[in-house]
Design a protein around this motif. Sequence first.
Motif, PDB file in Angstrom:
ATOM      1  N   GLY B  29       0.660  -1.200   0.239  1.00 22.01           N
ATOM      2  CA  GLY B  29      -0.061   0.179  -0.234  1.00 22.01           C
ATOM      3  C   GLY B  29       0.889   1.247   0.137  1.00 22.01           C
ATOM      4  N   SER B  30      -0.102   2.596   0.264  1.00 20.11           N
ATOM      5  CA  SER B  30       0.438   3.532   0.009  1.00 20.11           C
ATOM      6  C   SER B  30       1.490   3.653   2.058  1.00 20.11           C
ATOM      7  N   PRO B  31       2.544   3.411   2.365  1.00 23.56           N
ATOM      8  CA  PRO B  31       3.399   4.293   3.304  1.00 23.56           C
ATOM      9  C   PRO B  31       3.225   5.705   3.747  1.00 23.56           C
ATOM     10  N   GLU B  32       3.293   6.078   5.140  1.00 22.37           N
ATOM     11  CA  GLU B  32       3.030   7.011   5.649  1.00 22.37           C
ATOM     12  C   GLU B  32       4.934   7.078   6.256  1.00 22.37           C
ATOM     13  N   LEU B  33       5.571   7.843   5.848  1.00 25.97           N
ATOM     14  CA  LEU B  33       6.837   7.076   6.246  1.00 25.97           C
ATOM     15  C   LEU B  33       7.093   8.881   7.252  1.00 25.97           C
ATOM     16  N   PHE B  34       8.166   8.711   8.437  1.00 25.40           N
ATOM     17  CA  PHE B  34       8.835   9.443   8.704  1.00 25.40           C
ATOM     18  C   PHE B  34      10.173   9.525   9.584  1.00 25.40           C
ATOM     19  N   TRP B  35      11.137  10.303  10.515  1.00 25.00           N
ATOM     20  CA  TRP B  35      12.503  10.334  10.749  1.00 25.00           C
ATOM     21  C   TRP B  35      11.710  10.644  12.337  1.00 25.00           C
ATOM     22  N   TYR B  36      11.901   9.883  13.023  1.00 22.60           N
ATOM     23  CA  TYR B  36      12.349  10.090  14.930  1.00 22.60           C
ATOM     24  C   TYR B  36      13.393  10.264  14.905  1.00 22.60           C
ATOM     25  N   VAL B  37      13.996  11.912  15.708  1.00 25.38           N
ATOM     26  CA  VAL B  37      15.499  11.538  16.389  1.00 25.38           C
ATOM     27  C   VAL B  37      15.095  12.264  17.963  1.00 25.38           C
ATOM     28  N   GLN B  38      16.182  11.466  18.791  1.00 28.57           N
ATOM     29  CA  GLN B  38      16.309  11.152  19.963  1.00 28.57           C
ATOM     30  C   GLN B  38      17.586  11.782  20.196  1.00 28.57           C
ATOM     31  N   TYR B  39      17.814  13.160  20.653  1.00 28.97           N
ATOM     32  CA  TYR B  39      19.124  13.890  21.079  1.00 28.97           C
ATOM     33  C   TYR B  39      19.110  13.330  22.419  1.00 28.97           C
ATOM     34  N   SER B  40      20.624  13.365  22.489  1.00 30.63           N
ATOM     35  CA  SER B  40      21.062  12.831  24.555  1.00 30.63           C
ATOM     36  C   SER B  40      20.350  13.196  25.291  1.00 30.63           C
ATOM     37  N   ARG B  41      19.688  12.666  25.730  1.00 33.28           N
ATOM     38  CA  ARG B  41      19.090  12.888  27.467  1.00 33.28           C
ATOM     39  C   ARG B  41      17.735  13.243  27.112  1.00 33.28           C
ATOM     40  N   GLN B  42      16.987  13.753  25.371  1.00 31.80           N
ATOM     41  CA  GLN B  42      15.915  14.333  25.554  1.00 31.80           C
ATOM     42  C   GLN B  42      15.270  12.600  24.925  1.00 31.80           C
ATOM     43  N   ARG B  43      13.607  13.520  24.843  1.00 34.87           N
ATOM     44  CA  ARG B  43      12.494  12.537  24.347  1.00 34.87           C
ATOM     45  C   ARG B  43      12.570  12.509  23.032  1.00 34.87           C
ATOM     46  N   LEU B  44      12.012  10.957  22.589  1.00 34.70           N
ATOM     47  CA  LEU B  44      11.690  11.115  20.848  1.00 34.70           C
ATOM     48  C   LEU B  44      11.312  12.245  20.517  1.00 34.70           C
ATOM     49  N   GLN B  45      11.419  12.837  19.105  1.00 35.32           N
ATOM     50  CA  GLN B  45      10.552  14.024  18.890  1.00 35.32           C
ATOM     51  C   GLN B  45      10.383  13.243  17.049  1.00 35.32           C
ATOM     52  N   LEU B  46       9.406  13.799  16.727  1.00 32.44           N
ATOM     53  CA  LEU B  46       9.514  14.035  15.019  1.00 32.44           C
ATOM     54  C   LEU B  46      10.270  14.965  14.148  1.00 32.44           C
ATOM     55  N   LEU B  47      11.123  14.818  14.004  1.00 36.11           N
ATOM     56  CA  LEU B  47      12.001  15.270  13.028  1.00 36.11           C
ATOM     57  C   LEU B  47      11.625  15.903  11.621  1.00 36.11           C
ATOM     58  N   LEU B  48      10.632  14.531  10.827  1.00 37.26           N
ATOM     59  CA  LEU B  48       9.946  15.098   9.485  1.00 37.26           C
ATOM     60  C   LEU B  48       9.278  13.737   9.298  1.00 37.26           C
ATOM     61  N   ARG B  49       8.415  13.915   8.405  1.00 38.69           N
ATOM     62  CA  ARG B  49       7.934  13.266   7.936  1.00 38.69           C
ATOM     63  C   ARG B  49       7.586  13.548   6.343  1.00 38.69           C
ATOM     64  N   HIS B  50       7.158  12.487   5.358  1.00 38.63           N
ATOM     65  CA  HIS B  50       7.144  12.644   4.257  1.00 38.63           C
ATOM     66  C   HIS B  50       6.282  12.921   3.140  1.00 38.63           C
ATOM     67  N   ILE B  51       5.086  13.417   4.044  1.00 35.52           N
ATOM     68  CA  ILE B  51       3.828  14.250   3.601  1.00 35.52           C
ATOM     69  C   ILE B  51       3.970  15.901   3.062  1.00 35.52           C
ATOM     70  N   SER B  52       5.111  16.402   4.707  1.00 39.41           N
ATOM     71  CA  SER B  52       5.286  17.627   4.583  1.00 39.41           C
ATOM     72  C   SER B  52       6.201  18.197   3.296  1.00 39.41           C
ATOM     73  N   ARG B  53       7.140  16.962   3.094  1.00 35.66           N
ATOM     74  CA  ARG B  53       7.888  17.772   2.244  1.00 35.66           C
ATOM     75  C   ARG B  53       8.843  18.738   2.583  1.00 35.66           C
ATOM     76  N   GLU B  54       8.682  18.914   3.944  1.00 37.48           N
ATOM     77  CA  GLU B  54       9.895  20.355   4.373  1.00 37.48           C
ATOM     78  C   GLU B  54      11.615  20.062   5.041  1.00 37.48           C
ATOM     79  N   SER B  55      11.642  20.713   4.872  1.00 37.10           N
ATOM     80  CA  SER B  55      13.409  20.616   4.657  1.00 37.10           C
ATOM     81  C   SER B  55      13.805  20.572   7.351  1.00 37.10           C
TER      82      SER B  55
END
Lengths: 112, 109
Positions: B29-55
């Motif tokens: 099917g059509s995937p919905e893809l994400f990149w999440y990032v976790q900096y040292s001692r910080q919580r997991l957070q969204l970096l970007l998702r493919h549909i937003s096409r942002e930098s």
Amino acid sequence: DAMVIQNPRYQVTQFGKPVTLSCSQTLNHNVMYWYQQKSSQAPKLLFHYYDKDFNNEADTPDNFQSRRPNTSFCFLDIRSPGLGDAAMYLCATSKSFWDEQYFGPGTRLTVT
Amino acid sequence: AQRVTQPEKLLSVFKGAPVELKCNYSYSGSPELFWYVQYSRQRLQLLLRHISRESIKGFTADLNKGETSFHLKKPFAQEEDSAMYYCALIRGNTGKLIFGQGTTLQVKP
């Protein structure tokens, strides 16, 4: 400005002694999730609530249960923790299934 | 079966060098893809998702359906980019994030 809060941050329990982990959110999101993350592994979904509708992942052990008494709070109950349940437990929320998930800082559970 | 693969556990580069963190997926099917990032001692957070096409923070990711890839790229790495990066896809209408194993990016001065 914490949006997803988890308490406690560190929890030590004894083998077989029930333990409850807590998550609260100030985002008014519909969905709340619990993930388990073991050392050097990716987070793995245990279950989620969409409002009051509960969905358990097929491979989540029966030992793990959850409660969501209201929109803001969600609890993870481990009825009889085993050594293999030692992990970081992450709570997350999202407005809907397709939206960004906001994660809490996690609770690190140690089982002695 | 739905799966996300990040082949590198650790990627080490020097400051100013280009970065590419690899991610491959299998999904019907059509995937919905994400990149999440976790900096040292910080919580997991969204970096970007493919549909937003942002930098975001200079990072971009393009969905390549032919190669079933969603690699994360940045032309010039900064030390503050050092973190754990997770590629993830959402399964159907469940909100379940299926994560890759994660890649630790280490940017050396």
